[in-house]
Design a protein around this motif. Sequence first.
Motif, PDB file in Angstrom:
ATOM      1  N   GLN A  11       0.829  -1.207   0.000  1.00  0.00           N
ATOM      2  CA  GLN A  11       0.000   0.000   0.000  1.00  0.00           C
ATOM      3  C   GLN A  11       0.865   1.259   0.000  1.00  0.00           C
ATOM      4  O   GLN A  11       0.583   2.206  -0.728  1.00  0.00           O
ATOM      5  CB  GLN A  11      -0.929   0.009   1.213  1.00  0.00           C
ATOM      6  CG  GLN A  11      -2.045  -1.007   1.132  1.00  0.00           C
ATOM      7  CD  GLN A  11      -2.812  -1.122   2.447  1.00  0.00           C
ATOM      8  OE1 GLN A  11      -2.585  -0.383   3.386  1.00  0.00           O
ATOM      9  NE2 GLN A  11      -3.730  -2.078   2.499  1.00  0.00           N
ATOM     10  N   GLN A  12       1.907   1.253   0.806  1.00  0.00           N
ATOM     11  CA  GLN A  12       2.759   2.437   0.913  1.00  0.00           C
ATOM     12  C   GLN A  12       3.568   2.694  -0.350  1.00  0.00           C
ATOM     13  O   GLN A  12       3.602   3.818  -0.845  1.00  0.00           O
ATOM     14  CB  GLN A  12       3.693   2.318   2.117  1.00  0.00           C
ATOM     15  CG  GLN A  12       2.980   2.462   3.438  1.00  0.00           C
ATOM     16  CD  GLN A  12       3.934   2.432   4.624  1.00  0.00           C
ATOM     17  OE1 GLN A  12       5.145   2.384   4.471  1.00  0.00           O
ATOM     18  NE2 GLN A  12       3.368   2.453   5.815  1.00  0.00           N
ATOM     19  N   VAL A  13       4.221   1.666  -0.878  1.00  0.00           N
ATOM     20  CA  VAL A  13       5.119   1.903  -2.014  1.00  0.00           C
ATOM     21  C   VAL A  13       4.382   2.150  -3.318  1.00  0.00           C
ATOM     22  O   VAL A  13       4.894   2.853  -4.187  1.00  0.00           O
ATOM     23  CB  VAL A  13       6.178   0.791  -2.186  1.00  0.00           C
ATOM     24  CG1 VAL A  13       7.066   0.703  -0.975  1.00  0.00           C
ATOM     25  CG2 VAL A  13       5.566  -0.540  -2.528  1.00  0.00           C
ATOM     26  N   PHE A  14       3.185   1.599  -3.453  1.00  0.00           N
ATOM     27  CA  PHE A  14       2.464   1.844  -4.699  1.00  0.00           C
ATOM     28  C   PHE A  14       1.580   3.074  -4.620  1.00  0.00           C
ATOM     29  O   PHE A  14       0.996   3.496  -5.604  1.00  0.00           O
ATOM     30  CB  PHE A  14       1.689   0.596  -5.136  1.00  0.00           C
ATOM     31  CG  PHE A  14       2.609  -0.496  -5.601  1.00  0.00           C
ATOM     32  CD1 PHE A  14       3.356  -0.355  -6.761  1.00  0.00           C
ATOM     33  CD2 PHE A  14       2.776  -1.637  -4.854  1.00  0.00           C
ATOM     34  CE1 PHE A  14       4.241  -1.332  -7.175  1.00  0.00           C
ATOM     35  CE2 PHE A  14       3.659  -2.633  -5.261  1.00  0.00           C
ATOM     36  CZ  PHE A  14       4.380  -2.479  -6.421  1.00  0.00           C
ATOM     37  N   ALA A  15       1.523   3.704  -3.462  1.00  0.00           N
ATOM     38  CA  ALA A  15       0.820   4.978  -3.312  1.00  0.00           C
ATOM     39  C   ALA A  15       1.788   6.153  -3.371  1.00  0.00           C
ATOM     40  O   ALA A  15       1.371   7.289  -3.559  1.00  0.00           O
ATOM     41  CB  ALA A  15       0.058   5.002  -1.988  1.00  0.00           C
ATOM     42  N   THR A  87      -7.668  -5.460  -5.004  1.00  0.00           N
ATOM     43  CA  THR A  87      -8.678  -4.813  -5.853  1.00  0.00           C
ATOM     44  C   THR A  87      -8.073  -4.577  -7.235  1.00  0.00           C
ATOM     45  O   THR A  87      -6.850  -4.566  -7.401  1.00  0.00           O
ATOM     46  CB  THR A  87      -9.114  -3.463  -5.266  1.00  0.00           C
ATOM     47  OG1 THR A  87      -7.997  -2.560  -5.320  1.00  0.00           O
ATOM     48  CG2 THR A  87      -9.632  -3.610  -3.840  1.00  0.00           C
ATOM     49  N   LYS A  88      -8.929  -4.325  -8.215  1.00  0.00           N
ATOM     50  CA  LYS A  88      -8.433  -4.019  -9.562  1.00  0.00           C
ATOM     51  C   LYS A  88      -7.595  -2.753  -9.545  1.00  0.00           C
ATOM     52  O   LYS A  88      -6.590  -2.662 -10.253  1.00  0.00           O
ATOM     53  CB  LYS A  88      -9.593  -3.895 -10.548  1.00  0.00           C
ATOM     54  CG  LYS A  88     -10.154  -5.229 -10.975  1.00  0.00           C
ATOM     55  CD  LYS A  88     -11.147  -5.081 -12.099  1.00  0.00           C
ATOM     56  CE  LYS A  88     -11.650  -6.456 -12.493  1.00  0.00           C
ATOM     57  NZ  LYS A  88     -12.568  -6.414 -13.628  1.00  0.00           N
ATOM     58  N   ALA A  89      -7.983  -1.782  -8.735  1.00  0.00           N
ATOM     59  CA  ALA A  89      -7.214  -0.530  -8.642  1.00  0.00           C
ATOM     60  C   ALA A  89      -5.803  -0.796  -8.118  1.00  0.00           C
ATOM     61  O   ALA A  89      -4.825  -0.239  -8.634  1.00  0.00           O
ATOM     62  CB  ALA A  89      -7.935   0.468  -7.751  1.00  0.00           C
ATOM     63  N   GLN A  90      -5.686  -1.639  -7.100  1.00  0.00           N
ATOM     64  CA  GLN A  90      -4.365  -1.980  -6.562  1.00  0.00           C
ATOM     65  C   GLN A  90      -3.521  -2.699  -7.617  1.00  0.00           C
ATOM     66  O   GLN A  90      -2.336  -2.410  -7.772  1.00  0.00           O
ATOM     67  CB  GLN A  90      -4.505  -2.869  -5.324  1.00  0.00           C
ATOM     68  CG  GLN A  90      -5.057  -2.170  -4.105  1.00  0.00           C
ATOM     69  CD  GLN A  90      -5.377  -3.150  -2.978  1.00  0.00           C
ATOM     70  OE1 GLN A  90      -6.022  -4.175  -3.199  1.00  0.00           O
ATOM     71  NE2 GLN A  90      -4.914  -2.830  -1.772  1.00  0.00           N
ATOM     72  N   ILE A  91      -4.147  -3.612  -8.319  1.00  0.00           N
ATOM     73  CA  ILE A  91      -3.432  -4.373  -9.350  1.00  0.00           C
ATOM     74  C   ILE A  91      -2.978  -3.453 -10.474  1.00  0.00           C
ATOM     75  O   ILE A  91      -1.829  -3.530 -10.932  1.00  0.00           O
ATOM     76  CB  ILE A  91      -4.304  -5.528  -9.885  1.00  0.00           C
ATOM     77  CG1 ILE A  91      -4.591  -6.521  -8.760  1.00  0.00           C
ATOM     78  CG2 ILE A  91      -3.628  -6.213 -11.070  1.00  0.00           C
ATOM     79  CD1 ILE A  91      -5.672  -7.528  -9.072  1.00  0.00           C
ATOM     80  N   HIS A  92      -3.846  -2.556 -10.907  1.00  0.00           N
ATOM     81  CA  HIS A  92      -3.473  -1.618 -11.978  1.00  0.00           C
ATOM     82  C   HIS A  92      -2.328  -0.708 -11.535  1.00  0.00           C
ATOM     83  O   HIS A  92      -1.449  -0.375 -12.332  1.00  0.00           O
ATOM     84  CB  HIS A  92      -4.681  -0.800 -12.437  1.00  0.00           C
ATOM     85  CG  HIS A  92      -5.600  -1.565 -13.339  1.00  0.00           C
ATOM     86  ND1 HIS A  92      -5.283  -1.855 -14.647  1.00  0.00           N
ATOM     87  CD2 HIS A  92      -6.812  -2.110 -13.116  1.00  0.00           C
ATOM     88  CE1 HIS A  92      -6.269  -2.550 -15.199  1.00  0.00           C
ATOM     89  NE2 HIS A  92      -7.210  -2.729 -14.286  1.00  0.00           N
ATOM     90  N   SER A  93      -2.312  -0.330 -10.282  1.00  0.00           N
ATOM     91  CA  SER A  93      -1.228   0.501  -9.744  1.00  0.00           C
ATOM     92  C   SER A  93       0.095  -0.250  -9.804  1.00  0.00           C
ATOM     93  O   SER A  93       1.135   0.312 -10.176  1.00  0.00           O
ATOM     94  CB  SER A  93      -1.547   0.904  -8.304  1.00  0.00           C
ATOM     95  OG  SER A  93      -0.480   1.601  -7.727  1.00  0.00           O
ATOM     96  N   ILE A  94       0.063  -1.510  -9.452  1.00  0.00           N
ATOM     97  CA  ILE A  94       1.273  -2.337  -9.502  1.00  0.00           C
ATOM     98  C   ILE A  94       1.725  -2.522 -10.948  1.00  0.00           C
ATOM     99  O   ILE A  94       2.906  -2.347 -11.268  1.00  0.00           O
ATOM    100  CB  ILE A  94       1.028  -3.701  -8.823  1.00  0.00           C
ATOM    101  CG1 ILE A  94       0.802  -3.498  -7.323  1.00  0.00           C
ATOM    102  CG2 ILE A  94       2.191  -4.660  -9.084  1.00  0.00           C
ATOM    103  CD1 ILE A  94       0.270  -4.714  -6.596  1.00  0.00           C
ATOM    104  N   ILE A  95       0.805  -2.852 -11.832  1.00  0.00           N
ATOM    105  CA  ILE A  95       1.140  -3.068 -13.239  1.00  0.00           C
ATOM    106  C   ILE A  95       1.711  -1.796 -13.865  1.00  0.00           C
ATOM    107  O   ILE A  95       2.654  -1.849 -14.654  1.00  0.00           O
ATOM    108  CB  ILE A  95      -0.087  -3.591 -14.016  1.00  0.00           C
ATOM    109  CG1 ILE A  95      -0.393  -5.028 -13.588  1.00  0.00           C
ATOM    110  CG2 ILE A  95       0.137  -3.511 -15.522  1.00  0.00           C
ATOM    111  CD1 ILE A  95      -1.680  -5.598 -14.138  1.00  0.00           C
ATOM    112  N   ALA A  96       1.161  -0.648 -13.482  1.00  0.00           N
ATOM    113  CA  ALA A  96       1.641   0.626 -14.031  1.00  0.00           C
ATOM    114  C   ALA A  96       3.085   0.909 -13.643  1.00  0.00           C
ATOM    115  O   ALA A  96       3.784   1.643 -14.346  1.00  0.00           O
ATOM    116  CB  ALA A  96       0.738   1.763 -13.563  1.00  0.00           C
TER     117      ALA A  96
END
Length: 138
Positions: A11-15, A87-96
Motif C-alpha cells: 500500500q505504501q510503495v504503490f501509493a 482490488t483491480k485498482a491496486q493491481i493496476h497501480s502495480i502493473i503501471a
Amino acid sequence: DGSLNRDKLRQQVFADAQKKQQLDAILHPLIYAQIEAKVLQLKATYCIISIPLLIETAKTDFVDRILVIDCPMDLQIARVQQRDKLTKAQIHSIIASQASRENRLAVADDVIENTKTALQLAQQVKKLHNLYLLLSKA
C-alpha cells in the motif's frame, strides 16, 4: 515480531513513487548480490533466475537469455485478484509501475504462453528445457 507486513508495504510503495524508489534502491543491490552469489555456487548445466523487475532495473545484461512467461493482461489481473485478493485498482497501480507487456516481449529471447492447460504448459517448458540444454553445450 520482525516479520514483513507485505500488504502494508504494498500500500505504501504503490501509493508513493518516492517510497518505492527508496525501497528499490535498498533492496535491488542486495537481491542482485545474493543472486550472483547463488549462481556462482551452482553446478547445473543451466539455471533459470526469476527476476520480476529485470527490465525495470536495467539488468538485462545480468543474464544470457530472457524468458518471459506471458498471458493477456485481463487474465493476469484475474489471477492476481484470485491469488492475492487485491482490488483491480491496486493491481493496476502495480502493473503501471512495471515494464509493459510489449516491452517485456520485445526483449524476450524466449516466451512461454501461460494461457492453456497444465499439460500444454508442461510441453512448452520441456521444449524450452531441451533448447537450453543444447545452448549450454555450445
